[in-house]
Design a protein around this motif. Structure first.
Motif, PDB file in Angstrom:
ATOM      1  N   PHE A 280       0.845  -1.192   0.000  1.00 32.42           N
ATOM      2  CA  PHE A 280       0.000   0.000   0.000  1.00 32.42           C
ATOM      3  C   PHE A 280       0.881   1.242   0.000  1.00 32.42           C
ATOM      4  O   PHE A 280       1.838   1.339   0.767  1.00 32.42           O
ATOM      5  N   VAL A 281       0.536   2.177  -0.858  1.00 33.87           N
ATOM      6  CA  VAL A 281       1.300   3.419  -0.963  1.00 33.87           C
ATOM      7  C   VAL A 281       0.314   4.568  -1.029  1.00 33.87           C
ATOM      8  O   VAL A 281      -0.813   4.414  -1.504  1.00 33.87           O
ATOM      9  N   ARG A 282       0.727   5.722  -0.542  1.00 36.37           N
ATOM     10  CA  ARG A 282      -0.206   6.831  -0.353  1.00 36.37           C
ATOM     11  C   ARG A 282      -0.584   7.526  -1.654  1.00 36.37           C
ATOM     12  O   ARG A 282      -1.674   8.074  -1.774  1.00 36.37           O
ATOM     13  N   VAL A 356       3.379  -1.603   3.942  1.00 29.36           N
ATOM     14  CA  VAL A 356       2.767  -0.275   3.976  1.00 29.36           C
ATOM     15  C   VAL A 356       3.881   0.745   3.771  1.00 29.36           C
ATOM     16  O   VAL A 356       4.738   0.925   4.637  1.00 29.36           O
ATOM     17  N   ALA A 357       3.896   1.377   2.598  1.00 32.65           N
ATOM     18  CA  ALA A 357       4.966   2.312   2.232  1.00 32.65           C
ATOM     19  C   ALA A 357       4.645   3.691   2.795  1.00 32.65           C
ATOM     20  O   ALA A 357       4.037   4.521   2.136  1.00 32.65           O
ATOM     21  N   GLY A 358       5.047   3.913   4.032  1.00 32.09           N
ATOM     22  CA  GLY A 358       4.763   5.193   4.678  1.00 32.09           C
ATOM     23  C   GLY A 358       3.507   5.117   5.506  1.00 32.09           C
ATOM     24  O   GLY A 358       2.500   4.535   5.092  1.00 32.09           O
ATOM     25  N   TYR A 359       3.552   5.675   6.709  1.00 33.21           N
ATOM     26  CA  TYR A 359       2.378   5.694   7.585  1.00 33.21           C
ATOM     27  C   TYR A 359       1.202   6.307   6.836  1.00 33.21           C
ATOM     28  O   TYR A 359       1.307   7.403   6.275  1.00 33.21           O
ATOM     29  N   PRO A 360       0.061   5.622   6.796  1.00 34.07           N
ATOM     30  CA  PRO A 360      -1.057   6.085   5.956  1.00 34.07           C
ATOM     31  C   PRO A 360      -1.841   7.261   6.506  1.00 34.07           C
ATOM     32  O   PRO A 360      -2.829   7.667   5.911  1.00 34.07           O
ATOM     33  N   GLY A 361      -1.412   7.815   7.637  1.00 38.93           N
ATOM     34  CA  GLY A 361      -2.062   9.016   8.138  1.00 38.93           C
ATOM     35  C   GLY A 361      -2.854   8.808   9.405  1.00 38.93           C
ATOM     36  O   GLY A 361      -2.955   9.706  10.228  1.00 38.93           O
ATOM     37  N   THR A 362      -3.432   7.611   9.581  1.00 37.45           N
ATOM     38  CA  THR A 362      -4.192   7.305  10.791  1.00 37.45           C
ATOM     39  C   THR A 362      -3.924   5.860  11.197  1.00 37.45           C
ATOM     40  O   THR A 362      -3.625   5.002  10.367  1.00 37.45           O
ATOM     41  N   ARG A 363      -4.065   5.590  12.493  1.00 35.91           N
ATOM     42  CA  ARG A 363      -3.955   4.204  12.965  1.00 35.91           C
ATOM     43  C   ARG A 363      -5.079   3.363  12.362  1.00 35.91           C
ATOM     44  O   ARG A 363      -4.890   2.180  12.068  1.00 35.91           O
ATOM     45  N   ALA A 364      -6.243   3.986  12.165  1.00 34.00           N
ATOM     46  CA  ALA A 364      -7.362   3.258  11.569  1.00 34.00           C
ATOM     47  C   ALA A 364      -6.980   2.688  10.207  1.00 34.00           C
ATOM     48  O   ALA A 364      -7.206   1.506   9.924  1.00 34.00           O
ATOM     49  N   SER A 365      -6.385   3.517   9.352  1.00 37.59           N
ATOM     50  CA  SER A 365      -5.986   3.047   8.024  1.00 37.59           C
ATOM     51  C   SER A 365      -4.861   2.022   8.112  1.00 37.59           C
ATOM     52  O   SER A 365      -4.811   1.070   7.325  1.00 37.59           O
TER      53      SER A 365
END
Length: 753
Positions: A280-282, A356-365
């Motif tokens: 997954f990437v942003r 997961v390529a980079g934290y997706p912004g939220t723990r939920a995601s």
């Protein structure tokens, strides 16, 4: 995450035997406890949200009562009977649910007539769906633009609407969530016109205070089910920080290997070992780039492997998306680099690993993406690859912030006037608005109605307001918050449509000279025509990527709330932001090294939104030993780091918010740092920052202080979207400034709840 045993229960007696038989034939002998409880509430006519882990069988929790009710209705003399509406945030998820539903309902005969109704549905099929389908799978966009404005043609369906299923409801946050909340209020109003009052069944793998969030989204009371009765295989979770390279970036800062390159290597290694993996990437460009790098490296190992790796993202043509989804389900694809278009709920059976390529912004995601692996109950691997970013660096060094914290609260604001106004117009176009209707749309409605009359968008006649214009009221707004028609990306030589880009992103992604990636091919943008919403491209293979740069000015329109932090002030209110993309950087693909900068001539854009800001006094600067020559760098560094850390405290992405820091702002006459929502009218993120300011800014200071660099780097105070080339920045002065600011913070966080 260790394995967990399951807890069984029994289906409610009202679930029809043939539905239970169909579920058992799919391999579920008895329901898990949360499935049975959800079905009980639904059958009693209570709206319910089931918020349990990924792959916990939430779809069966709502399908069991829905299918039983539809079969009961199919036996009525009219034949149409009860109906149900399924809303998905993405077309991919709706298509996936339709496939799963077809397998489940095959033994039930013709009593269940399910169909997808979205922008990809052929015109010749749409009439059949309206007339005969009793389970319609669609998305909020189609409900907003197609079904509600054309409700007379849907009258027989709406008249018997019993259930509205809202899948992945945690994705409805910010501006998008606020729009969807108003679309659902319009749906309830039209249903009432036809004599129906549907029950809402919501599902989310990850949500904090799910009943509160679901109630705010739907406008009705909602019961929550959070105890997960399903078993789960063990998931090994790795936090991966790319190594430092010998290269130096802006202002001589050390440069880490990019998360894109590191993730591509991991995808390659896993594919060689036959491990089925989704990365997954942003960004759309990142998904294309990871797939491209992995394909090139796999070709060196085994020429049969590159064809088993692909990219998946929004903006593809419908036939491209469906082909990729089929290949993933069949196992033809071994690895996929995907944006969040594939994150939500799709039953990707047999996955062994997720990168997961980079934290997706939220723990939920993050948990949503990690949960894609191990869906058959077997063990799985999840790897979070940190970007060179303050938040990512903070998280790999503070794992408790991920593993010992609940997921974030869902932030949405249906009363945002920029959201509410166009939906009032759309509602009036569907059915004239009356006084009793105003309460349904929220407390801000009464104040907005005279303004809509003054702007001649609505006209009052007798006891109701009417839409009197020729154009469609539903076209006044894009519920995704894109702000205008998508820009079509067209190959100049052939006229072939490659895909689309959101209008809001066009200035930064398809400006003249930008590198655009599509299906593993690189294109250079030759011309961006904003009037016609077209970007002309030609195929090319440049050895670089491009990153846009912009400048921002901000003015205060209204201060809603202001509190003292010692001599400092913390404020929240309305602002006007003027932004202009002025140039773009060319960076090496693997290392991110800057090769050069080119100027751009694009028009400025103005945004009225909400912001949180803080000011400091000269005495505080003296206490912090921040001298005048270091002030700009200290404020700028604090601004960058605070933007990077805010996603820990609000359900936002770094790219949802912006910031400005000014040594002497003309409105405050003091050194000031602003952080604002990047959406018209605000999205609730700045307000959340205001309410959690002490914890948010303390984490910001900590993130800067623990970084190993000497003078500042992308892991702490440099920003990838800084319009000033990350200059000036002063790491040490920023730490002292934030320490002094936090010394005056009140013991209890401010609240206006």
């Amino acid at each position: 995450m260790p394995p967990r045993q399951g807890t069984h229960a029994d289906w409610p007696s009202a679930i029809r035997p043939e539905v239970i038989d169909a579920i058992q034939s799919a391999g579920i002998e008895r329901p898990w406890a949360h499935q049975a409880r959800t079905a009980e509430h639904a059958l009693r006519g209570e709206s319910v949200v089931v918020a349990t882990g990924t792959a916990s069988g939430k779809s069966l929790a709502y399908l069991a009562p829905v299918l039983s009710t539809l079969l009961d209705g199919a036996e009525e003399p009219s034949g149409r009977g009860a109906t149900a509406l399924y809303l998905s945030p993405t077309k991919a998820l709706a298509a996936d649910q339709r496939r799963a539903l077809a397998d489940l309902t095959a033994p039930l005969g013709t009593g269940i007539r399910a169909a997808v109704y979205d922008g990809d549905t052929p015109v010749e099929e749409r009439e059949w769906v309206r007339q005969y389908a009793n389970y319609v799978l669609t998305n909020p966009d189609m409900l907003h633009r197609g079904i509600l404005p054309g409700h007379p043609r849907w009258s027989s369906f709406l008249r018997t609407l019993r259930y509205v299923v809202i899948d992945e409801c945690h994705t409805y946050r910010g501006v998008f969530g606020s729009h969807v909340a108003q679309v659902l209020r319009r749906l309830r109003r039209v249903c009432a016109r036809y004599g129906s009052s549907p029950v809402f069944l919501l599902a989310s793998a990850t949500a904090s205070d799910p009943a509160v969030a679901a109630g705010r989204l739907t406008g009705v009371p909602v019961v929550e089910i959070t105890e997960d009765g399903s078993p789960r295989g063990e998931v090994v979770f790795a936090l991966w920080e790319p190594p430092l390279t010998e290269l130096h970036g802006e202002q001589g800062a050390p440069v880490r290997r990019t998360a894109t390159a590191e993730s591509a290597d991991l995808l390659t290694d896993l594919a060689v070992q036959g491990v089925r993996t989704v990365t997954f990437v942003r960004s759309r460009r990142g998904a294309e780039l990871i797939a491209l790098i992995a394909q090139e490296r796999l070709a060196e190992v085994d020429r049969s492997l590159p064809d088993r790796i692909a990219a998946y993202r929004g903006g593809y043509l419908p036939e491209e998306r469906r082909a990729l989804e089929r290949a993933l389900h069949s196992g033809e694809l071994l690895g996929l680099a995907a944006t969040t278009a594939l994150e939500l709920g799709m039953d990707i059976a047999g996955l062994d690993a997720v990168v997961v390529a980079g934290y997706p912004g939220t723990r939920a995601s993050l948990w949503q993406q990690a949960g894609r692996a191990g869906r058959t109950g077997e063990g799985a691997l999840a790897i979070l690859v940190a970007r060179d970013d303050p938040l990512d660096t903070y998280l790999v060094h503070h794992p408790d912030a991920l593993f010992r914290q609940p997921v974030e609260s869902t932030v949405l604001d249906p009363d945002n006037p920029y959201v509410l106004a166009p939906h009032l117009c759309a509602a009036a176009a569907e059915l004239p608005l009356t006084e009793p209707d105003l309460e349904l749309f929220g407390p801000a409605t009464e104040e907005l109605m005279p303004q809509l009359e003054q702007r001649k968008l609505l006209r009052r006649r007798a006891t109701a307001w009417h839409w009197t214009r020729r154009e469609r009221a539903a076209d006044l707004t894009d519920i995704r918050g894109a702000g205008g028609s998508p820009v079509q990306v067209v190959e100049a030589a052939t006229g072939r449509l490659l895909g689309t880009v959101d209008a809001a992103a066009a200035h930064t992604t398809v400006h003249e000279g930008a590198v655009h990636l599509h299906q593993g091919r690189s294109y250079l943008v030759k011309q961006l025509d904003l009037d016609d919403s077209v970007a002309l491209v030609e195929e090319a293979t440049p050895p670089y990527s491009t990153t846009a740069r912009d400048t921002t000015a901000i003015s205060i329109l209204e201060t809603t709330t202001e509190i003292p932090w010692g001599d400092a002030r913390l404020c929240f209110g309305s602002v006007e932001v003027t932004n202009q993309v002025v140039s773009f950087l060319r960076r090496k693909l693997i290392t991110g090294e800057v090769l050069g900068e080119s100027k751009l001539d694009l028009p400025p854009r103005t945004l009225r939104t909400r912001a949180v800001w803080w000011t400091v006094t000269d005495d505080q600067l003296d206490d912090a030993r921040v001298h005048p020559q270091a002030l700009g760098g200290a404020l700028h560094a604090a601004e960058h780091a605070s933007i990077g850390i805010l996603p820990l405290f609000a359900t936002c992405d770094r790219w949802d918010i912006g910031g400005v820091s000014i040594p002497l702002h003309p409105d405050t006459l003091l050194p000031t740092v602003f952080v604002y929502d990047g959406h018209p009218g605000g999205a609730g993120f700045a307000e959340r920052a205001f309410h959690t300011a002490a914890r948010w800014l303390a984490a910001t200071r900590e993130a800067i202080a623990v970084c190993e660099c000497e003078a500042g780097c992308p892991s702490c105070i440099q920003s990838p979207k800084c319009g000033n080339g990350n200059d000036p920045l002063d790491k040490k002065a920023a730490i002292r400034l934030l320490t002094t600011l936090l010394a005056g913070a009140p013991e209890q966080p401010p609240t206006t709840e």
